[in-house]
Design a protein around this motif. Sequence first.
Motif, PDB file in Angstrom:
ATOM      1  N   GLY A 331       0.880  -1.100   0.014  1.00  0.00           N
ATOM      2  CA  GLY A 331      -0.086  -0.056  -0.165  1.00  0.00           C
ATOM      3  C   GLY A 331       0.786   1.214   0.071  1.00  0.00           C
ATOM      4  O   GLY A 331       2.097   1.180   0.196  1.00  0.00           O
ATOM      5  N   MET A 332       0.219   2.438  -0.261  1.00  0.00           N
ATOM      6  CA  MET A 332       1.089   3.737  -0.312  1.00  0.00           C
ATOM      7  C   MET A 332       1.522   4.013   1.085  1.00  0.00           C
ATOM      8  O   MET A 332       1.297   3.487   2.213  1.00  0.00           O
ATOM      9  CB  MET A 332       0.091   4.809  -0.784  1.00  0.00           C
ATOM     10  CG  MET A 332      -1.033   5.266   0.089  1.00  0.00           C
ATOM     11  SD  MET A 332      -1.925   6.590  -0.765  1.00  0.00           S
ATOM     12  CE  MET A 332      -0.599   7.921  -0.486  1.00  0.00           C
ATOM     13  N   PRO A 333       2.577   4.776   0.912  1.00  0.00           N
ATOM     14  CA  PRO A 333       3.217   5.361   2.285  1.00  0.00           C
ATOM     15  C   PRO A 333       1.960   5.793   3.337  1.00  0.00           C
ATOM     16  O   PRO A 333       1.172   6.686   2.852  1.00  0.00           O
ATOM     17  CB  PRO A 333       4.141   6.394   1.810  1.00  0.00           C
ATOM     18  CG  PRO A 333       4.611   6.051   0.254  1.00  0.00           C
ATOM     19  CD  PRO A 333       3.113   5.470  -0.065  1.00  0.00           C
ATOM     20  N   ALA A 536       5.013  13.626   2.998  1.00  0.00           N
ATOM     21  CA  ALA A 536       5.748  13.948   1.918  1.00  0.00           C
ATOM     22  C   ALA A 536       7.095  13.178   1.798  1.00  0.00           C
ATOM     23  O   ALA A 536       7.285  12.844   0.529  1.00  0.00           O
ATOM     24  CB  ALA A 536       6.046  15.431   2.133  1.00  0.00           C
ATOM     25  N   VAL A 537       7.778  12.978   2.717  1.00  0.00           N
ATOM     26  CA  VAL A 537       8.987  12.059   2.600  1.00  0.00           C
ATOM     27  C   VAL A 537       8.676  10.663   2.078  1.00  0.00           C
ATOM     28  O   VAL A 537       9.445  10.188   1.472  1.00  0.00           O
ATOM     29  CB  VAL A 537      10.012  11.970   4.261  1.00  0.00           C
ATOM     30  CG1 VAL A 537      10.805  11.191   4.123  1.00  0.00           C
ATOM     31  CG2 VAL A 537      10.306  13.409   4.407  1.00  0.00           C
ATOM     32  N   GLY A 540       7.996  10.871  -1.474  1.00  0.00           N
ATOM     33  CA  GLY A 540       9.110  11.476  -2.219  1.00  0.00           C
ATOM     34  C   GLY A 540      10.099  10.180  -2.309  1.00  0.00           C
ATOM     35  O   GLY A 540      10.594   9.900  -3.416  1.00  0.00           O
ATOM     36  N   GLN A 541      10.282   9.324  -1.175  1.00  0.00           N
ATOM     37  CA  GLN A 541      11.032   8.203  -1.351  1.00  0.00           C
ATOM     38  C   GLN A 541      10.421   7.234  -2.378  1.00  0.00           C
ATOM     39  O   GLN A 541      11.317   6.547  -3.309  1.00  0.00           O
ATOM     40  CB  GLN A 541      11.212   7.492  -0.164  1.00  0.00           C
ATOM     41  CG  GLN A 541      11.948   8.326   0.881  1.00  0.00           C
ATOM     42  CD  GLN A 541      11.979   7.961   2.337  1.00  0.00           C
ATOM     43  OE1 GLN A 541      11.091   7.128   2.619  1.00  0.00           O
ATOM     44  NE2 GLN A 541      12.741   8.353   3.123  1.00  0.00           N
ATOM     45  N   CYS A 542       9.315   7.089  -2.646  1.00  0.00           N
ATOM     46  CA  CYS A 542       8.573   6.243  -3.705  1.00  0.00           C
ATOM     47  C   CYS A 542       8.858   6.824  -5.086  1.00  0.00           C
ATOM     48  O   CYS A 542       9.287   5.911  -6.007  1.00  0.00           O
ATOM     49  CB  CYS A 542       7.109   5.868  -3.448  1.00  0.00           C
ATOM     50  SG  CYS A 542       6.802   4.826  -1.911  1.00  0.00           S
TER      51      CYS A 542
END
Length: 653
Positions: A331-333, A536-537, A540-542
Motif C-alpha cells: 500500500g501507499m506510504p 511527503a518524505v 518522495g522516497q517512492c
Amino acid sequence: MAQRELPKPDPETARGPVFKVLGPLEVWDGERRINPGGVRQRHVLATLLTHADKVVPVTRLIRAVWDEDAPSTAGNQVRKMIWNLRRRLPDTVRILTEPPGYRLVLSEGQLDSRAFEILLRRAAAAVAEERTEAAVEHLAAALRLWRGRALSGLSGSVVASGGRDLDERRLVATERLIDLRLLRGEARALVPDLYSLVAAHPLHEGLRERLMLALYRMGRRADALQVMAQGRAELVELGIEPGTGLCRLQERILNDDPALTLPEPEPGPEPEPEHTPPPGPAAHGSAAGEGHGSLPYDLADFTGRRAELDVLLGLGAAVTDHAPTIVTLTGMPGVGKTALAVHAAHRLAAAFPDGCLHLDLQGLAPYGGPPTLAEALRHLLLTLGTPTAQIPDDLDGRLVAWRRAVAGRRVLMILDGVVDAAAVRPLLPGTGGCLVLVTSRTVIGHLDGAVPIQLGPLTEEEGIDLLGRVIGAHRIDDAAAARDLATVCGRLPLALRIIGTRLNSRPARSLAHAARQMRRHDLRLRELTLADRSVAVGIGQCYRRLSPAQQRMLLALGAAPADRLDEGTAARLAGVSEAEAQDALEGLVDACLLQPLPEPSGYALPELVRSFVVQEAAEPGPAPVPLPILLTARPRPTDSVALAARDRSLSTG
C-alpha cells in the motif's frame, strides 16, 4: 526478591580451569590464577576463547596479534605462542591443531560467556512460559557474571570485534531485565540505574525511552520530557531527529495516555524462587520464545482493518508443517502496513512459541542504506538466541546456519520495508510451521505461493474513529468537520495521527480550521510533517524509485481530473502514446502511487500524492539519484545491532 545464586563458571563449580572474558581476560585453576603470558599470547588466547570449540585459522590469529602489520615470521611466532599456551595452561586444557589453524576445546562451565548465553536462553524460555520471576532471576544471574567491558585491556580489531559482540549481548540482557522489572511495577527502583545507563549510552534511544517511562510512572512527567529534550539535543548534533519510539512516547506522555500507567506492586511476602536445574547444554528449541521481544509495541489505539486482520489471523491459525505461509502487505506510504502486521503478530504470538521476529529492512529509510544480506542474517540468528561465536563470518555459512536454526520451529517473521522479491527469498524459512509477513510500499511479485493483501485508505467511519482516539472523542463535536478533515488527510493512518498530534498541541484549534488549512496543496504536506514522520518524505522516497518515464507521467497527472482518469487522458497530459501511458500508469499502480478503479482502464490519483506532485512541479530539482538496492552483498561497516535500534513508525507503511 531474594535470589538464589545460580550455578556459574568459577573455580569451585567448573570442571578444570575457568576462562573469564566478561571483563579483563582471566584464567583460574581452582584458587590459583594462571598467567597466560605476554600481551600477544593474550590476544591469541582471547581469539580462541571467543571462537571456543571452533577452528580459528592461523591467518585470523595473525590479524588478532598484528592487525595489518604482521611480520614475515608471523606464522612461526603464532605457532610458538600456541606451544607456550599449552605449556602454561593445565594439561586438561586442549588446544588442538586442526588445519587451517587451532581449536580450543572446553567443557561445560569453563567459559563465563557460555554460562551467560545459557542463562539468557533460560530467561527467554521462562518469559515464553509466563514465569516472570524465574526470568528475572536468570537475567540477574547472567548479568552478575560481568566484571566490566568484555576483554577490556586488549586491543586490535579482531579482539575488539569479539568484545563488542559480547558487550552488545550484555546490553540486550540489561534491556530485557529492565522491561520485566517495569512490568512488575519497579519503576522507582530502576530510575537511578537507568540514569547511569543513559549517561553511558547517550545515543541509545531504547534506554532513554525506558527512563522516560519509569519517570512518568513515578509522577515525574516534567523530568521524563526533559530526558526527551536532552536526547533530541544529543541527536541533533549528529544531524538526525529522534526515532519513532521516542517521539511516540513523548506524545503519549503529553496526552497522559492511561495505558502508560502501571501501579507500584503492593508490599507483601516475597515469592519463593522456582527451582531450576543448573545451566547445561542447550537442546534444540531451548531458545523458545527468545525472539518475542523483537516485536515493536502494539498500538493501543489500533483502528479498523477488521477484514484484513481476520484474514491474517485465519492464515496464522492454518499454518501447516509442509511449507511456510507467506503474506505480502502492500500500500501507499502511511496506509498502516506495519501497524497491521505488528498488531496481527501480537495476536498470533502464542501460536508461534519459538519466536516472533521483526526485521526492519529499511528499504525506504531516510537515514543510511539498507542492511546487507549478511547483516540481516546475523541479526535474525542473534534474535533467535544463537551465540555470537557460533555465527559464521561468511555469507554462505550464515545462510546455512539460519536455515538450520529455524528448521522445525514455529516462528513468525515480519520482514518490514521490502523493495524486491529477490532480496526476501534467502530469508524465508526452508521448512513449514512458519508465518512470514512482508510489508512493502511497492507491489511485490514473484514470491510464489504468497497471499497478497493490498491496503487502501481507511473507511470514512474508521478515519473519524482513529482521529477521535488520537485527540479524544470529546473533541469530535462537529461530525461534518471531522469527516472533512479525515477526507483531506486521505484517510491515511499516518496523516490522521500527525494532524491529531498537532491538534493536541493546539487545544483551541478547531477541526474545521484544520480542514481549511489542509485543503491548500501548498500547506497540506507541511501540516502532515512532524519530527521524523512525514507523508511527503514517504511519497518522495517512492517517487525517487520510479523510472524517468514513470516520474514524468506522475508529474503530468497533477492536472488530471480528481475523480477519474483513463489512459487516453494520461497520454495527452504526458505527451506520449497510449501504449507508453499504459506502461507508465501500471508502474505507478505497482508503486502504490496511483489507485486502479474497478472499471477498465480507470485510475484515480490520491489527493496527497497530487499535493506532492504540485509541490514537486513547482520546485524542480536535480535528477533523482536511484536509491540502493535492498540487501546487496556489498561490505559496509554497519553495526549489526543498529538493525534493531530504530523501530519503524507503526502508523506508516
